[in-house]
Every structure is written in structure tokens, then in C-alpha cells.
Enzyme design. Sequence first.
Site, PDB file in Angstrom:
ATOM      1  CG  HIS A  84      -1.791   1.296   1.392  1.00  0.00           C
ATOM      2  ND1 HIS A  84      -3.123   1.262   1.148  1.00  0.00           N
ATOM      3  CD2 HIS A  84      -1.286   2.566   1.733  1.00  0.00           C
ATOM      4  CE1 HIS A  84      -3.632   2.270   1.334  1.00  0.00           C
ATOM      5  NE2 HIS A  84      -2.769   3.311   1.576  1.00  0.00           N
ATOM      6  CD  GLU A  85       1.554   3.757   3.705  1.00  0.00           C
ATOM      7  OE1 GLU A  85       1.754   4.491   3.164  1.00  0.00           O
ATOM      8  OE2 GLU A  85       0.395   3.240   4.339  1.00  0.00           O
ATOM      9  CG  HIS A 115       0.274   8.753  -6.910  1.00  0.00           C
ATOM     10  ND1 HIS A 115      -0.852   9.063  -6.268  1.00  0.00           N
ATOM     11  CD2 HIS A 115       0.255   9.459  -8.292  1.00  0.00           C
ATOM     12  CE1 HIS A 115      -1.724   9.759  -7.216  1.00  0.00           C
ATOM     13  NE2 HIS A 115      -1.315   9.934  -8.498  1.00  0.00           N
TER      14      HIS A 115
HETATM   15 ZN   LIG Z   1      -2.811   5.294   2.147  1.00  0.00          ZN
END
Ligand SMILES: [Zn+2]
Length: 689
Positions: free
Chosen positions: A473-474, A480
Site C-alpha cells: 500500500h505505502e 505515485h
Molecule cells: Zn494510504
Amino acid sequence: MNANDNPLLDFQGLPRFDRIAPEHVTPAIETLLAESRAIVERVAASTAPADWDGVAAPIAASLDRLDRAWTAVRHMNAVVSTPALRETYNSNLPKVTAFYADLGQDERLYAKYRAIAASAAFATFDHAKRRVVENELRDFRLGGAELPADRKARFKQVQEELAGLAAKFDDNVLDATNAWAHYVMDPAALAGVPADLIAQARADAEAEGKPGYRLTLRAPCYLPVMQYADDRALRALMHRAYSTLASDLGADPAHDNTAIIERILALRAEEAKLLGYANFAEVSLVPKMAATPAEVLAFVRDLAQRARPFAERDYAEVAGFARTELGIADPQAWDLPYASEKLRQRRYAFSDQEVKQYFREDRVLAGLFGLVQTIYGVSIAESEAPAWHPDVRFYEIRDRDGGRVGQFYLDLYAREGKQRGAWMDDAVNRRCEGEHIRNPVAFLTCNFAAPAVVDSQRRPALFTHREVVTLFHEFGHGLHLLLTRVDVPGVSGIEGVEWDAVELPSQIMENWCWEWDVLQSMTAHVDTGVPLPRALFDRMRAAKNFQSGLATLRQIEFALFDMLLHTEYLPGQQSAHPDARSVLAAARREVAVVPRPDYDRFMHAFGHVFAGGYAAGYYSYKWAEVLSADAFSLFEEVGVLSPVAGARFREEVLARGGSRPALESFVAFRGRKPQIDALLRHNGMTTSS
Ligand SMILES: [Zn+2]
């Protein structure tokens, strides 16, 4: 003072974490604030026609230096906090906040941006620059630039006080966590607890020169105790301590966040009123995808309704199992993680601990990097950089042509002086600097258990599958930032992305943690080296949505509480609720199916909403999960390791940053607007499954 004397003023390369000390903070921040104020004055006083190069560019360049220095300080205060560092952080915070408050309400600059927007040149700007100007106009309005002078002063006071309260909120949670420890003398009281945790607890007590086993409220200790300790009284004790952290029921009244919460809410309501909005939720939603609080509430309540039957079934199952199989006549909150794990073991014939033996840190990282290399066509290699702690590692990410696109720090283990949770932060953003492109740099921070030391040998750290999901997730947030192709300040990487779309790149990554082709190559049993067996993987998949109704409803409870708090509750005024706790009670009455003990004060450590950026925005997780689940369904259609789909996701979503609306990026990737079906399917909330 110059860069030779003060590492915080050295902008040549990466932050000098090996040299930064608390005494550097005040002189550096004062120098940079003075420099930024001078540039703002020069730009504001200029009589030349307003244009990009005369206004936006110089201001962005000066803010960039201030941001980089302040981010380094804030980061160190979050991960290697000491009394001296905290002191200097807290004493500089009001100055930095005041500077940004002044900037946000500077009507001379606001007029310049309006002039740029009205100029003939504006039509020739590319998407990114146009979006920056539009965002600036919005942010000046939200920063109070249109207010009369007396209200501007009050608005600024409100912002300064809010910034200080947020820092104090976090400090209280960290201090309360650090202040608490429970020593168990009789190893029999730890029956059921995993051996690695028992060894760690013993080592921790020993390090303090104490007998017995030291238990703490940090995640790598608290969570397994709740899940595995057979001693019900121990679970009850830990649960109460954890659920009352930094509250009126906590161990030390000095860490109580009650008054801080009420004050934060009162100030947010006042800020909204000053700006002409009915409540703070309306202000919070202006830069987000969701248009109105009513739209968010409808979304949250719709999902609650869909999840409820599944959650009721989940709860009946686990409570029934606790009663009939575990002999717990009246299952309580501190029994549920324990009973739930036992039920899962019974039903799917594996435990989290068994799975954990396959997720060695080195393999997990290699698997994660391998996945990213396959679908996005990049390569990742370890490198070196000055860091704030010996456990921190540093990596470079390169494109297919070998050109470097970004770098990141990885700081995985829980320790004293580190804020809880997992997060990604931007150390450096991608920018165009003359002829050169400056690469972005990310901080990736987790709170996993450090490698155990057995017979003075350091064993590889082992992660639970849930921790692997967190890491992915991180890392998605990191991508991004790192894979952006935008170099315009304000819309590069995660800058300028609508907050309720920010979890799309992170949550989509979680899906790959459930794919055989990915897990097979990223696992090796810590003792035997054997990869995860297919049969065990199949059982994990079968159990993926075990109790997911309850998990969904819990997230919805948080989201609803957060929205009600910022729409219906007006502190100190006639309102349906006397205090924030009664709002929480109302949210629970509406959606929760699991009874919580009266002492539960989870709100007092709910940093997302009171100290992070999620105020009237916690719904973003579920909102963005509609996007991430639907985006992943394209990979499911064409192949989960498809470099074609990967290239398209990189091009249309990751690379674009905030340079266009998130919905446009989504549609460009998916070929249509988002649909909720994939989210329901991924969570097992369809009637056919
Ligand atoms: Zn997050």
C-alpha cells in the site's frame, strides 16, 4: 549561516540526515522564512504584468527550499523524536504556519493570479500550469484572501492554533504509548503468544535490567497479544490500555486529548464560518472529488447498508464460536481478535503465524520490486544515502533506458520515538531546474517488528501477510510520487491530487498481495527456504474475505463519525450532540453491529482526523477503493502481470499526478466511469458468493 554550517540549508543533493541536529532547525527555518518573505514581497510589489515566470515560478522556487528543509525536520520529529528535536519543531511550527497563513491570504498575490487567469497567455498554458493557477485561485479563497482585514487576522490565529493542536495531539499519543508497559513475570501467562514475540518481550525487559517480559502498546506487540494470548485477563488489560490511550481514562492526565479534540472542532467550525460555509465538511470537500457532504453521507450509508448483513453474519459466527468452542460465555471486544483468529484456524486450517514464516523481509522486498519492475518496466536497486537511523535503507528507481527517475528511503521497524502507523511522505518533488529534471524522493515508513536476535544472530525480519499488504500500500503511494512525469510545482506526484483519489495508487497495490504468481516468487520459509505451498495459498485466498463484513463496517463507522463530527456537531452551540463522544456514539448506533465497552476512547488517538489530513475525509479510503478495485479489474481482465495494463496505469494515472482531475485520469485508464461492482466482489459482498 550558510550551507557549510547548517545542513538544513544544503540543497545540493539529498537531505543531510547524518548531520542535521536540533540546533540547526531554528537558524535554518528563520533564514528560509526571511528569504521566502523577501521573494513574496518582491513579486507582490512588482508592477510588471503578471505572468507565470514573474509570479508562480519564483514563489514556487523559494517555497521549495522551505518545504524541503521543513519536511526533513518534520520527518525526523516523526521517526526519531527526542525531547530537543520536539522542542525545536514545536517552537518553529507557529512561525511556519504563520508564514503560510499570510501567504494564503495575500490579496496582492491573489490579484496577480487572477490577472494570470485573465491574461491572453493563459489559454496557451498546458494542462498542468492551468490547473496550478486554478488551484491557486481556489486556495487563496480557502486561505481567507477575500476576507476583510479584521477577519483575516482572526483566520490566521485559527490556523496557527490548529497547527499547534495537531502536533500536540500526536505528541500525546506517542508519549502515552511510550509511557505504558506491562511486565509479565510468569511465562505461563503468555501461553498462546508467538515465540518470537515472547523472545522480544524478554529481551526488552532485560535491556531495562528487569526480570520477566515487557509488553507494550506498539503494533508488533499489541496486535499479536490480542490475537493469540490465551489469558483473557491479559487481553482485557491490554485492550483497555490501548483503547484509552491519550484519553480521560488514560494513565496520565497530561496526555489527555479530550480538550484538544473539542478545541480543534470548535476552531474548524469557526474557520468554516469565516469563509462563509455552513460547516467544516463543506470546506474540506471543495478540493475533493466528492461534491457535497450529502453525497459523501449517501455513499457511506449505502455501503453500510450493503455491508450490514455480512457484518451481522460475521459477528454471529465469531461470537457463537467463542461461546461454544472457547467457553467464553459473554464475548467482549478483547475476545474478538482472539476468537476470530481461532475460528479462522478452525475453518481454513492455517494461522497468521504459520503464514508469517514464509514472508522473509528480503524475499518480500525482492518480490515487491520484481512486481513493479514487471508491470511498470522500471528497475530498483539498493543505494546509499545519509539516514536518520541505522535500520533505514535507500533505493534508486530507474527507467527502462537506465535513467534515474526517483529514490526512496525505507524505514520499516517500530521503535521508541517513532509515530505509529505506516505512511509515505514526499521528501523531494519532481521539478524542472533549468535544463535538468530533479528526481522525486520518497520516505516510506512502517512499524513492523524488527529482526529478532536469536543466540546473538540477527534473523531476517518476518512479516505477517497483513504487514505485506501495508508495505505494498505505502509503496503504491511512493510510486505515485516517484513515477510522475509532471515537473510543474503544485501538481507533480501527489501534489494537487484530490484527497479522496489519493488512495487509488496505494490500494490498487494491495490486490497483488493475493496473486499466486506474485506470492510464489516472494516467499521462502525462514527455516527451510521452501516457497509458500499452493495449498496454503488456496486456504489464504479462501479466507481472504473472512470477517470482511465487520472490517468494512468498522471503516464505515470511522468515516460516518468523521463526517457527522464535521457537519452536525457545533461545539459550544446548540447542537444535537453535547460533545464529540456523543457523535461517536451516534455513528455507532447507526452502523455498528459489535458492542464496544464504555471505556473505548479510540477517538482520542484517531490521528488521521485530528492530526493528519483526513478531517471530513476519512471516507476517502472507501471512496478510492471503488476506484482501485475497479482499476484492478482491468488487470484481472487482461492479466494481472500485464505490462500493457501496467504501462497504461503508469501513463494515465501515476505519471499525471495532480495535473488533471482524478476522474479524467481514471476514465482514461479504465475507458469508462468507475463502478462499485468490483469493490463488492473483492470484499465478498455479493449475494452469489
Ligand atoms: Zn494510504
